[in-house]
Design a protein around this motif. Structure first.
Motif, PDB file in Angstrom:
ATOM      1  N   ASN A 151       0.877  -1.221   0.050  1.00 62.00           N
ATOM      2  CA  ASN A 151      -0.104   0.044  -0.023  1.00 62.00           C
ATOM      3  C   ASN A 151       0.874   1.224  -0.162  1.00 62.00           C
ATOM      4  N   LYS A 161      -0.220   8.493  -5.212  1.00 64.64           N
ATOM      5  CA  LYS A 161       0.412   8.470  -6.468  1.00 64.64           C
ATOM      6  C   LYS A 161       1.691   8.579  -6.455  1.00 64.64           C
ATOM      7  N   TYR A 166      -8.641  -2.938 -13.090  1.00 63.89           N
ATOM      8  CA  TYR A 166      -8.311  -3.499 -11.454  1.00 63.89           C
ATOM      9  C   TYR A 166      -9.561  -2.337 -10.721  1.00 63.89           C
ATOM     10  N   GLY A 167      -9.966  -1.303 -11.408  1.00 61.83           N
ATOM     11  CA  GLY A 167     -10.983  -0.355 -11.025  1.00 61.83           C
ATOM     12  C   GLY A 167     -10.480   0.764 -11.298  1.00 61.83           C
ATOM     13  N   GLN A 189     -10.232   3.412  -9.544  1.00 63.52           N
ATOM     14  CA  GLN A 189      -9.335   3.957  -8.256  1.00 63.52           C
ATOM     15  C   GLN A 189      -8.000   3.296  -8.277  1.00 63.52           C
ATOM     16  N   TYR A 190      -7.812   2.532  -9.026  1.00 63.19           N
ATOM     17  CA  TYR A 190      -6.369   1.576  -8.656  1.00 63.19           C
ATOM     18  C   TYR A 190      -5.436   2.174  -9.533  1.00 63.19           C
ATOM     19  N   TYR A 191      -4.250   2.719  -8.831  1.00 63.33           N
ATOM     20  CA  TYR A 191      -3.115   3.270  -9.413  1.00 63.33           C
ATOM     21  C   TYR A 191      -2.013   2.247  -8.754  1.00 63.33           C
ATOM     22  N   MET A 251       0.663   0.028  -4.885  1.00 61.68           N
ATOM     23  CA  MET A 251      -0.311   0.476  -5.302  1.00 61.68           C
ATOM     24  C   MET A 251      -1.141   1.600  -4.447  1.00 61.68           C
ATOM     25  N   TRP A 280      -5.167   3.341  -3.670  1.00 62.39           N
ATOM     26  CA  TRP A 280      -6.377   3.319  -3.946  1.00 62.39           C
ATOM     27  C   TRP A 280      -7.030   4.987  -4.122  1.00 62.39           C
ATOM     28  N   ASP A 281      -7.257   5.327  -5.207  1.00 53.68           N
ATOM     29  CA  ASP A 281      -7.585   6.941  -5.338  1.00 53.68           C
ATOM     30  C   ASP A 281      -9.271   6.968  -5.324  1.00 53.68           C
ATOM     31  N   ALA A 282      -9.576   6.982  -3.937  1.00 51.87           N
ATOM     32  CA  ALA A 282     -11.246   7.169  -4.006  1.00 51.87           C
ATOM     33  C   ALA A 282     -11.717   8.009  -4.756  1.00 51.87           C
TER      34      ALA A 282
END
Length: 132
Positions: free
Chosen positions: A74, A78, A105-106, A108-110, A125, A127-129
């Motif tokens: 995690n 970014k 992957y979605g 929000q996934y970077y 990774m 997770w950009d909400a």
């Protein structure tokens, strides 16, 4: 109190201990982690606790990589994913997926994927909400 995370720790074997430690010192620092324990032939990284170990195999045999196995870390942003990738390449890692969105992957996934000096696949990774 929230339940602890499912995993306690993960270990990856190395045949190039000093090279691997130099590599992981850099990529873990990019993610806000540091060495939290060390023994002859083994170093543990974490933000607080020993969560990710790099070590010579206990049985003394060569370490090898498994096809399809990778470890995902995690990141808080970014920018941390980008820094992880840059640190990996600067310390002997190989690109296995440049930083960027992974829309499959979605939205929000970077993430970014690299191979460490032993060929292990690792990822950072975020997770950009706010992404849709």
């Amino acid at each position: 109190m929230p339940a602890p995370s499912l995993l306690n720790h993960v270990s990856v074997g190395t045949n190039q201990f000093d090279t691997a430690v130099q590599f992981y010192d850099a990529v873990m620092a990019a993610l806000g982690a540091r060495r939290v324990m060390a023994f002859p032939g083994a170093v543990a990284y974490g933000r607080e606790l020993p969560e990710f170990w790099v070590q010579r195999p206990y049985d003394g045999k060569d370490a090898d990589t498994a096809n399809g196995v990778h470890f995902g870390f995690n990141a808080a942003s970014k920018a941390e994913v980008d820094a992880f990738h840059a640190a990996a390449l600067a310390t002997g890692g190989k690109d296995d997926g440049k930083p960027g969105p992974r829309v499959d992957y979605g939205a929000q996934y970077y993430g970014a994927f690299v191979r460490d000096p032993d060929g292990n696949k690792i990822e950072a990774m975020f997770w950009d909400a706010s992404a849709t």
